[in-house]
Scaffold this motif. Structure first.
Motif, PDB file in Angstrom:
ATOM      1  N   GLN A   1      15.539   9.604  -0.698  1.00  0.00           N
ATOM      2  CA  GLN A   1      14.687   8.418  -0.656  1.00  0.00           C
ATOM      3  C   GLN A   1      15.124   7.494   0.476  1.00  0.00           C
ATOM      4  OE1 GLN A   1      13.851   6.332  -4.348  1.00  0.00           O
ATOM      5  NE2 GLN A   1      14.296   8.176  -5.533  1.00  0.00           N
ATOM      6  N   GLN A   2      16.437   7.301   0.593  1.00  0.00           N
ATOM      7  CA  GLN A   2      16.953   6.425   1.650  1.00  0.00           C
ATOM      8  C   GLN A   2      16.541   6.933   3.025  1.00  0.00           C
ATOM      9  OE1 GLN A   2      21.214   5.957   1.787  1.00  0.00           O
ATOM     10  NE2 GLN A   2      21.132   4.797   3.680  1.00  0.00           N
ATOM     11  N   GLU A   3      16.736   8.213   3.269  1.00  0.00           N
ATOM     12  CA  GLU A   3      16.381   8.794   4.567  1.00  0.00           C
ATOM     13  C   GLU A   3      14.882   8.646   4.847  1.00  0.00           C
ATOM     14  OE1 GLU A   3      17.784  12.829   4.433  1.00  0.00           O
ATOM     15  OE2 GLU A   3      19.870  12.186   4.186  1.00  0.00           O
ATOM     16  N   LEU A   4      14.061   8.919   3.835  1.00  0.00           N
ATOM     17  CA  LEU A   4      12.615   8.847   4.014  1.00  0.00           C
ATOM     18  C   LEU A   4      12.124   7.409   4.188  1.00  0.00           C
ATOM     19  CD1 LEU A   4      11.687  11.646   1.481  1.00  0.00           C
ATOM     20  CD2 LEU A   4      11.417  11.745   3.979  1.00  0.00           C
ATOM     21  N   LEU A   5      12.755   6.455   3.493  1.00  0.00           N
ATOM     22  CA  LEU A   5      12.407   5.044   3.688  1.00  0.00           C
ATOM     23  C   LEU A   5      12.820   4.559   5.071  1.00  0.00           C
ATOM     24  CD1 LEU A   5      13.231   3.531   0.191  1.00  0.00           C
ATOM     25  CD2 LEU A   5      10.980   3.591   1.283  1.00  0.00           C
ATOM     26  N   ASP A   6      14.002   4.989   5.537  1.00  0.00           N
ATOM     27  CA  ASP A   6      14.439   4.641   6.904  1.00  0.00           C
ATOM     28  C   ASP A   6      13.445   5.168   7.929  1.00  0.00           C
ATOM     29  OD1 ASP A   6      16.748   3.370   6.012  1.00  0.00           O
ATOM     30  OD2 ASP A   6      18.079   5.053   6.456  1.00  0.00           O
ATOM     31  N   LEU A   7      13.037   6.417   7.761  1.00  0.00           N
ATOM     32  CA  LEU A   7      12.065   7.027   8.676  1.00  0.00           C
ATOM     33  C   LEU A   7      10.729   6.296   8.621  1.00  0.00           C
ATOM     34  CD1 LEU A   7      11.283   9.285  10.650  1.00  0.00           C
ATOM     35  CD2 LEU A   7      10.724  10.702   8.650  1.00  0.00           C
ATOM     36  N   GLU A   8      10.275   5.972   7.416  1.00  0.00           N
ATOM     37  CA  GLU A   8       9.005   5.241   7.242  1.00  0.00           C
ATOM     38  C   GLU A   8       9.059   3.891   7.952  1.00  0.00           C
ATOM     39  OE1 GLU A   8       5.113   4.448   5.367  1.00  0.00           O
ATOM     40  OE2 GLU A   8       6.230   6.254   5.877  1.00  0.00           O
ATOM     41  N   PHE A   9      10.176   3.184   7.785  1.00  0.00           N
ATOM     42  CA  PHE A   9      10.317   1.866   8.398  1.00  0.00           C
ATOM     43  C   PHE A   9      10.320   1.969   9.921  1.00  0.00           C
ATOM     44  CE2 PHE A   9      12.737  -1.742  10.050  1.00  0.00           C
ATOM     45  CZ  PHE A   9      12.043  -2.792   9.489  1.00  0.00           C
ATOM     46  N   GLU A  10      11.115   2.874  10.458  1.00  0.00           N
ATOM     47  CA  GLU A  10      11.221   3.011  11.907  1.00  0.00           C
ATOM     48  C   GLU A  10       9.900   3.471  12.523  1.00  0.00           C
ATOM     49  OE1 GLU A  10      13.612   1.938  13.897  1.00  0.00           O
ATOM     50  OE2 GLU A  10      14.688   1.248  12.123  1.00  0.00           O
ATOM     51  N   THR A  11       9.213   4.382  11.839  1.00  0.00           N
ATOM     52  CA  THR A  11       7.914   4.848  12.322  1.00  0.00           C
ATOM     53  C   THR A  11       6.910   3.705  12.303  1.00  0.00           C
ATOM     54  OG1 THR A  11       8.386   7.065  11.501  1.00  0.00           O
ATOM     55  CG2 THR A  11       6.081   6.546  11.942  1.00  0.00           C
ATOM     56  N   TRP A  12       6.901   2.928  11.228  1.00  0.00           N
ATOM     57  CA  TRP A  12       5.976   1.791  11.110  1.00  0.00           C
ATOM     58  C   TRP A  12       6.256   0.753  12.193  1.00  0.00           C
ATOM     59  CZ3 TRP A  12       1.549   0.691   8.864  1.00  0.00           C
ATOM     60  CH2 TRP A  12       1.122  -0.642   8.852  1.00  0.00           C
ATOM     61  N   LYS A  13       7.510   0.387  12.339  1.00  0.00           N
ATOM     62  CA  LYS A  13       7.928  -0.652  13.282  1.00  0.00           C
ATOM     63  C   LYS A  13       7.633  -0.228  14.720  1.00  0.00           C
ATOM     64  CE  LYS A  13      12.397  -1.258  14.109  1.00  0.00           C
ATOM     65  NZ  LYS A  13      12.589  -1.114  15.543  1.00  0.00           N
ATOM     66  N   GLY A  14       7.843   1.049  15.027  1.00  0.00           N
ATOM     67  CA  GLY A  14       7.611   1.530  16.381  1.00  0.00           C
ATOM     68  C   GLY A  14       8.446   0.757  17.386  1.00  0.00           C
ATOM     69  N   GLU A  15       7.801   0.275  18.423  1.00  0.00           N
ATOM     70  CA  GLU A  15       8.489  -0.461  19.500  1.00  0.00           C
ATOM     71  C   GLU A  15       8.607  -1.954  19.215  1.00  0.00           C
ATOM     72  OE1 GLU A  15       9.932   1.022  22.200  1.00  0.00           O
ATOM     73  OE2 GLU A  15       9.415   2.877  21.147  1.00  0.00           O
ATOM     74  N   LEU A  16       8.039  -2.418  18.112  1.00  0.00           N
ATOM     75  CA  LEU A  16       8.093  -3.845  17.790  1.00  0.00           C
ATOM     76  C   LEU A  16       9.499  -4.232  17.329  1.00  0.00           C
ATOM     77  CD1 LEU A  16       4.702  -4.287  15.892  1.00  0.00           C
ATOM     78  CD2 LEU A  16       5.234  -4.872  18.269  1.00  0.00           C
TER      79      LEU A  16
END
Length: 180
Positions: A152-167
């Motif tokens: 869950q931690q890994e997938l949430l980290d990935l979700e956050f970074e993907t969502w945030k993108g370059e922002l």
């Protein structure tokens, strides 16, 4: 504020181990207001912070929760139950209640509990640069709730970074999950 809050919280829970979740927040609010000399005067600082706290009795599987703006999510068999927080911070507030509310519930094996800051849901990103939002976070936690916590931690980290993108990241992001 974080360092002050952590120090005072540690002092409170080490001094009296029998306090309820709401009593801990009440004591912490009292100490923060005293330390910052907050009386409610319109010219003073309005510093404070959001917080969630839960106490779990492992033997009886009883959970006690109190929150200052931040709720608790309990997911049981892919169904999310939100335990609401009080709409006031730890610190001075114009519409301050006498006490934070204490909520109790009985846990079952397999339940997942989540406490979190608002940083994930408030993060701008995606194709249109909008906020992630609470509903999306709820759905993501439901989707992940039966996976092992480290996954869950890994997938949430990935979700956050993907969502945030370059922002730029706007705020602290903290999600704590516990499986019963």
């Amino acid at each position: 504020m974080s360092m002050l809050g952590i120090s005072m919280l540690s002092e409170i829970v080490n001094k009296d181990t029998h306090l309820g979740a709401n009593e801990i927040l009440n004591e912490l609010r009292k100490k923060i207001k005293l330390s910052l000399k907050q009386t409610g005067d319109s010219n003073e600082q309005k510093d404070g912070f959001d917080m969630s706290i839960c106490i779990i009795d492992i033997g009886s599987k009883e959970l006690e929760f109190a929150g200052a703006y931040n709720p608790l999510y309990l997911i049981r068999e892919k169904e999310l139950n939100e335990i609401k927080a009080d709409k006031m911070p730890v610190g001075i507030h114009l519409k301050e209640k006498d006490s934070f509310t204490s909520h109790r519930t009985t846990l079952q094996s397999g339940d997942s509990i989540y406490l979190f800051s608002d940083g994930f849901a408030d993060q701008f990103g995606g194709k249109q640069g909008k906020k992630y939002k609470t509903i999306q976070l709820k759905n993501k936690l439901i989707e992940l709730s039966e996976k092992p916590l480290n996954s869950q931690q890994e997938l949430l980290d990935l979700e956050f970074e993907t969502w945030k993108g370059e922002l730029d990241q706007l705020d602290d992001v903290c999600i704590m999950g516990v499986r019963v």
